[in-house]
Structure formats: C-alpha cells, structure tokens
Design an enzyme around this catalytic site. Structure first.
Site, PDB file in Angstrom:
ATOM      1  N   ASP A  81     -23.340   1.134  20.795  1.00 21.72           N
ATOM      2  CA  ASP A  81     -24.382   1.265  19.776  1.00 21.72           C
ATOM      3  C   ASP A  81     -25.547   0.315  20.051  1.00 21.72           C
ATOM      4  O   ASP A  81     -26.711   0.683  19.902  1.00 21.72           O
ATOM      5  CB  ASP A  81     -23.801   0.964  18.384  1.00 21.72           C
ATOM      6  CG  ASP A  81     -23.104   2.188  17.809  1.00 21.72           C
ATOM      7  OD1 ASP A  81     -23.347   3.304  18.336  1.00 21.72           O
ATOM      8  OD2 ASP A  81     -22.312   2.025  16.864  1.00 21.72           O
ATOM      9  N   ASP A  96     -25.986  -5.898  19.893  1.00 15.52           N
ATOM     10  CA  ASP A  96     -24.600  -6.145  20.272  1.00 15.52           C
ATOM     11  C   ASP A  96     -24.323  -5.607  21.669  1.00 15.52           C
ATOM     12  O   ASP A  96     -24.957  -4.655  22.117  1.00 15.52           O
ATOM     13  CB  ASP A  96     -23.639  -5.446  19.289  1.00 15.52           C
ATOM     14  CG  ASP A  96     -23.675  -6.105  17.922  1.00 15.52           C
ATOM     15  OD1 ASP A  96     -24.110  -7.274  17.847  1.00 15.52           O
ATOM     16  OD2 ASP A  96     -23.280  -5.449  16.939  1.00 15.52           O
ATOM     17  N   ASP A 144     -22.363  -3.575  22.879  1.00 15.00           N
ATOM     18  CA  ASP A 144     -21.508  -2.379  22.849  1.00 15.00           C
ATOM     19  C   ASP A 144     -22.392  -1.136  22.947  1.00 15.00           C
ATOM     20  O   ASP A 144     -23.612  -1.240  23.102  1.00 15.00           O
ATOM     21  CB  ASP A 144     -20.639  -2.360  21.578  1.00 15.00           C
ATOM     22  CG  ASP A 144     -21.494  -2.386  20.318  1.00 15.00           C
ATOM     23  OD1 ASP A 144     -22.725  -2.129  20.400  1.00 15.00           O
ATOM     24  OD2 ASP A 144     -20.951  -2.656  19.228  1.00 15.00           O
ATOM     25  N   GLU A 166     -30.349  -6.708  15.840  1.00 10.10           N
ATOM     26  CA  GLU A 166     -29.565  -5.625  15.247  1.00 10.10           C
ATOM     27  C   GLU A 166     -28.678  -6.173  14.127  1.00 10.10           C
ATOM     28  O   GLU A 166     -27.917  -7.106  14.326  1.00 10.10           O
ATOM     29  CB  GLU A 166     -28.677  -4.989  16.335  1.00 10.10           C
ATOM     30  CG  GLU A 166     -27.670  -3.996  15.788  1.00 10.10           C
ATOM     31  CD  GLU A 166     -26.668  -3.525  16.852  1.00 10.10           C
ATOM     32  OE1 GLU A 166     -26.786  -3.955  18.017  1.00 10.10           O
ATOM     33  OE2 GLU A 166     -25.785  -2.738  16.502  1.00 10.10           O
TER      34      GLU A 166
END
Ligand code: 0RA
Length: 630
Positions: A500, A496, A498, A423
């Site tokens: 997203d 990541d 998180d 990503e």
C-alpha cells in the site's frame, strides 16, 4: 607489473576525483549511472561517425556481464603523445583530455560533462582497448583506471595483425562503486534505437549474450521522420509527419512532427545526438517560431478574429509529437543534469528555420494546416474552462491553510526547508512531534490519493489532498509553474514499506510528474527510507534498513539478539522516527531521478492507465532492479 614513471603518476592522480565523486561525472551510481558508462563510450564512436569515418557500431553485453563497444572508424590514435605516452592512453587516463583532441577534424562533442571515456575507465574494475590501425591490433589494459600493460619503447604492445580499422573497448564496471553492475538492456536498446534514428547513415548491431542470445540491428534510414512515426505508433494520427531541415550560422537544424488525438504535446530535443532532457535554446526557438506561424495562419484564415487573443504556445502544440535535432560546433550544456542547451545562436537559428520552413510546408498543405489549427482551438477552449477551475482553487486557499493538516515549519528560507508527505494520521502525528520545527514541515495524507492519470484536470484540482500540496509547495502547476516560488528544497515522500505504501508513493510521483515535472528534473523529490528492522543486543539498539543489512548483522553478532520488524511508520514513536527517518544526519533517503523522459512518459501512462497486460510484463522485467538499499 608495469613500471610507473613520474609522468604516469601525474595521470593516475588525474582520475582520482572521478572515483571519489562518481556522481559528479556520470550523474549517479544507480543503474542509470551504470548504463551511462555504455553511452559515454558509444558517444565517442558516434562522434567518429559524425566526423565521417565510421558507419557501423557493435554494442555487446557479454556473457560475463561486461560490455563491449566497437566501431569501424579510424581507431583512437596510438602514436606517442606529448607526455611521452601513447595518445590512446592519454585519452583514457586524463580528465578533459584537452588540446589536440578537442578541436579540428575530431570534435569531442558528446557526453555528460564531456569527460567521456576516461571517467568510464576510472569507474571500471578493468577496461581493455583494442585499436585496429595500420594493419595491427594495438592493445592496452587498465584496472580502476590505472594502466597495467608495460609499454614497448613508449608504445602499446601489438597483439596481432588485422585488416580491420576501428576501436573496440571492453569494460567491467567496478562493483565497489555502483549499487548494481547489471546493465539494464531495455534502456540500452532504446538509446541505441534513438541513436539510429538521429543518424540515418549509421547501423548499430546490438547483442545480448548475458541473457540467452538476443541480436538486434538498428538502422533507420528515415531518420527523424521515422522517429516520430515510432513515437506515435500507439495513437490515432491526425496529420502526416512533417519534416523540415535547414543549415544556418554553422548549425544543422532538423525537426519532424505530427499531430495525434493524444492531448498535450511531446517535444524532444537533441544536440549532437545528446538528448537534451531539460530542453534549451533550440527547443525554445522552435516553439517561439512555431507559435508565431500558427497564429499568423489562424488570423489569415479567420479562425482567430480581431477580438480574439493569440493561441498560447501550448495551444498550438496540442496533439503534437515532435523531435528537434541540432548539430552545433561548440555546444554548451547547463542545468541540473547538464542536459539543457545554452547556446544563444541556436535560439535565433531554430526560430528562423521553423518560421521559414514550416510556412513553406503549410502553404502547400492547407488540409494539414487546418487540422493543426483545429487542435489549437480545442486546446484554447479547454484552457478557458481550466482557468475557471483554477480561480475556484484560489478562492479556497484560506480554507486549507486554516484547516490544521499541514504542520508548517518556522523558517521562510526555502533552501533549508523540507516537507514530508506522510502516510497515515498516526505516523503523521509522530512526525509532527519528532521533526525539527524550524525547517521541517509535515503533511499527513490519509489513504490513497487520486490517480491523476485517470481523471480530468478539473476533478484533480477539486481533490482536497492535491489542493493542499499545490498550495503548500507554492510553485503552481503546468504553465503557471515557477520553480523560484517553491517553498521547499526537499519534498520527501514517507510511506510504509509495504504494498500500500508503495502504491501511495507511486500515486504521488505520478501527480508530481504530470503537474510539476520540474520538481523531479531539478532533484527536489525524495523517498524516505525508514528502517525495516531494529536489532537489540543487551539493551543497545541498531536500525537495519534492508534484508542485506539484517543478514550481515546476524552473521556478525551470533547469539542473543532480538529483532523487531517494523510493519509501518505508525509503529515507531516520535524519537525513533526522528533518529531513523527525519534527522538529516542519520536518515537515509533516495532522490527520485528520471532515467529518460521519453520512456518515463510512456511508462507512466502504461503503469497508471487502465491496460493490465503491458503492466504485468513491465513489472516482471523490472522486478530485479527494485532494490531497496539507499
Ligand atoms: C582522437 C583523434 C582521432 C580519432 C579518435 C580520437 C577516435 C576516438 C574514438 C573513440 C571511439 N572510437 C573512436 N574513434 C576515433 C583522429 C585520428 C586520426 O586523425 O587518424
């Protein structure tokens, strides 16, 4: 304490391999493997039902989190076995408890690798068995697979009298083996329900005393037809449920199917009550026979003209939901997860049965047949337009390999090659520098990729990111998929830690599952687990991968520690990225596994589709299983 004889020691060593390599015996030590313990014991009771001696099974998740499985069968034999031990103890402490128990009246037909209850025993903190036989309650107990009850004249202690018959096993999974010891009851309920559909004369009583009080009775006298009705209850039906059955070459073969307005097919296979997630000869035979039957009718009715090519197998199953179940006296399973039926005789028998019995049905039900052929024709039309889209994709091939996004590896040996889908351009850049160029390829992706669940296939295939992945993997999609052409042993999703990142990972998994599910079935898809923290003590760094590790570290090293929290992959430089996430010797990653294809299919549709309320309920129920330790 028990006193051990030399013979005992022999059997103790017998279970050692299970504790050393649990994954080899129950698939994994995740919650999937944990639930598998229940299924192993359950399968033995179901075998007793198949043998004709048991019609009730009770499955209970107890208040303390242990599981109890009881049946009203003959009871595991308790008499002295050849090793000078009670037979039940031999069965529960020996891998592949062979010989006497493998053939004859009682068939060990069941579970993964056929190791069954002894593997469960080895992986339990304790396991207790009560055998109700000859008016007595015979009792035995094991800790980590080791018997702890002293024998009385070579026999089990008798705990009391009873008028019951049967076997009751209670066990507590060993927390030093499993990532979690909390059984996932939604999966257990589903498994029990399936088992009830496959055994219409069996009643299964499920009780969950762990989370309040829940009691469900599974009894499905309609059998496979009821199963299919249940599977299609959310869709608009186009045909009746067709049920066919036959006995051939010592096998019992059954199938039920119906058509709905849902495109594509959903064909589930079972052999001796085992869900054959990877398919196999019974499914292959069914499909071959069914394709022949439908093509023959389509020509007779004139829907297919002389000049037209035959419908493909997929065409003939467009809209079909089907369950195929065989009972085989000596099943052999192969494949990555040992869930692919391998017996060649099942291929022939299954094909012959569908050719004969489906014809018998369609000859008398012309309207149903016309609907089926309609579905096939629609699929053939759509296929032709997709083929055009794919030709376009091939034209673009050079444009993509040339555009510099994919950083290729040097090696051409797929067995040692890995591709990381990363990503963000900045993390992608670091990863390109950090990687082992010989074996590791990096493909950066920017932002959210397409949600394939909500798009037409043509739209999906036009998407640049998706095209790059299809071309990089080299193995094609859908019917053209060929695992032998896969250019990488590991496909690693690296996003990541998180919300997203999790979303992007989900979108990628949905794409793989819908377009190249074999990648997942065969264990090629992984999720990278970058660290969440870096702790520093006097210039020495330690990476911490989750909050539990952080707490442990803080407890152990009180005082002067610096903690850095990584918010994203982009915060790591190339060297850190290599040390923590890419280096095969140091990194952590999770292999993606499918717990159950039936639910995976429905859950994907639900989570990635448009309806919100069921999604919310699912997330609330499953949040507790979403641990992040590798
Ligand atoms: C071996 C032989 C016999 C029954 C069983 C095993 C048996 C195993 C399990 C496991 C769970 N429930 C079970 N019920 C029976 C045959 C015994 C006989 O001939 O009486």
């Amino acid at each position: 304490m028990a006193s051990y004889t030399a013979k005992d020691i022999e059997t103790l060593e017998g279970l050692d391999p299970v504790r050393k390599r649990p994954g080899m015996y129950i698939g994994s030590t995740s919650v999937k493997g944990l639930n598998h313990l229940v299924y192993e014991i359950l399968d033995n009771s179901v075998d007793e039902h198949l043998a004709g001696f048991c019609d009730k099974i009770w499955v209970t998740i107890n208040k303390d989190g242990t599981a109890t499985i009881e049946d009203n069968g003959r009871g595991i034999p308790v008499d002295m076995h050849q090793k000078g031990l009670p037979a039940v103890r031999v069965i529960l402490t020996t891998l592949h408890a062979g010989g006497k128990f493998d053939s004859g009246a009682y068939k060990v037909s069941g579970g993964l690798h056929g190791v069954g209850s002894s593997a469960v025993n080895a992986l339990s903190e304790y396991l207790e068995v009560e055998v109700f036989r000859d008016g007595k309650i015979h009792y035995d107990r094991y800790e980590q697979g080791i018997p702890v009850e002293p024998l009385v004249d070579g026999l089990l202690p008798v705990k009391g009298n009873t008028r019951k018959k049967g076997t009751r096993i209670t066990f507590k999974p060993d927390p030093t083996i499993f990532d979690t010891v909390r059984f996932k009851t939604s999966s257990i309920r589903q498994r029990l329900h399936e088992t009830a559909y496959l055994n219409p004369n069996l009643t299964i009583y499920f009780k969950n005393d762990r989370d309040g009080k829940e009691e469900i009775v599974y009894h499905e006298p309609e059998g496979l037809s009821g199963f299919v009705k249940d599977l299609i209850k959310e869709y608009e039906p186009l045909t009746d449920v067709v049920y066919i059955k036959d006995t051939r070459d010592g096998m019992e073969l059954e199938a039920a199917f119906a058509y709905t307005n849902e495109p594509g097919d959903n064909v589930l296979g079972f052999c001796n009550n085992i869900h054959t997630a990877e398919g196999g000869t019974h499914i292959q035979g069914f499909k071959t026979g069914y394709t022949k039957v439908i093509n023959q009718y389509a020509r007779e009715l004139g829907t297919l003209k002389d000049k037209d090519p035959n419908y493909t197998g997929n065409d003939t199953r467009n809209g079909m939901t089907c369950v195929v179940a065989v009972k085989h006296p000596e099943p052999r399973f192969e494949g990555q997860t040992k869930t692919k039926l391998d017996n060649q005789d099942a291929l022939k028998a299954s094909e012959a049965m569908v050719v004969e019995k489906a014809q018998l049905y369609f000859d008398r039900n012309l309207e149903q047949l016309k609907t089926v052929i309609d579905c096939a024709q629609k699929a053939a039309n759509r296929r032709k337009s997709e083929e055009k889209a794919k030709i376009n994709l091939n034209d673009k091939k050079f444009a993509f390999e040339g555009n510099g996004k994919l950083a290729r590896q040097e090696s051409n040996d797929p067995k040692e090659c890995e591709i990381f889908i990363v990503e963000g351009d900045s993390a992608g850049g670091s990863a390109k520098m950090a990687r082992d160029r010989r074996t590791q390829a990096i493909m950066p992706i920017r932002g959210k990729i397409l949600n394939v669940e909500k798009q037409s296939i043509n739209k999906v295939l036009e998407n640049a990111e998706i095209q790059s992945m299809i071309i990089a993997f080299g193995c094609g999609i859908h019917d053209d998929f060929d695992i032998n052409k896969l250019k990488y042993d590991k496909i690693v999703i690296m996003t990541d830690a998180d919300v997203d990142g999790a979303h992007i990972a989900t979108l990628l998994l949905t794409f793989f599952y819908r377009f190249m599910p074999e990648l997942i079935y065969q264990g090629h898809v992984y999720i990278a687990m970058p660290p969440l923290y870096r702790a520093e003590i006097k210039g020495e760094y330690t990476y911490l991968y989750n909050d539990r590790e952080l707490e442990k570290f803080k407890k152990k090293h009180k005082g002067n520690i610096g903690i850095q929290r990584y918010k994203g992959l982009g915060e790591m430089d190339a060297e850190q990225l290599w040390e923590t996430t890419l280096d095969p010797k140091a990194r952590k990653m999770k292999r993606v596994e499918i717990e159950d294809n039936i639910s995976a299919n429905q859950i994907t549709a639900m989570l990635m589709g448009s309806e919100v309320p069921p999604r919310r309920a699912f997330i609330e129920e499953n949040a507790v299983y979403a641990t992040v330790d590798a």
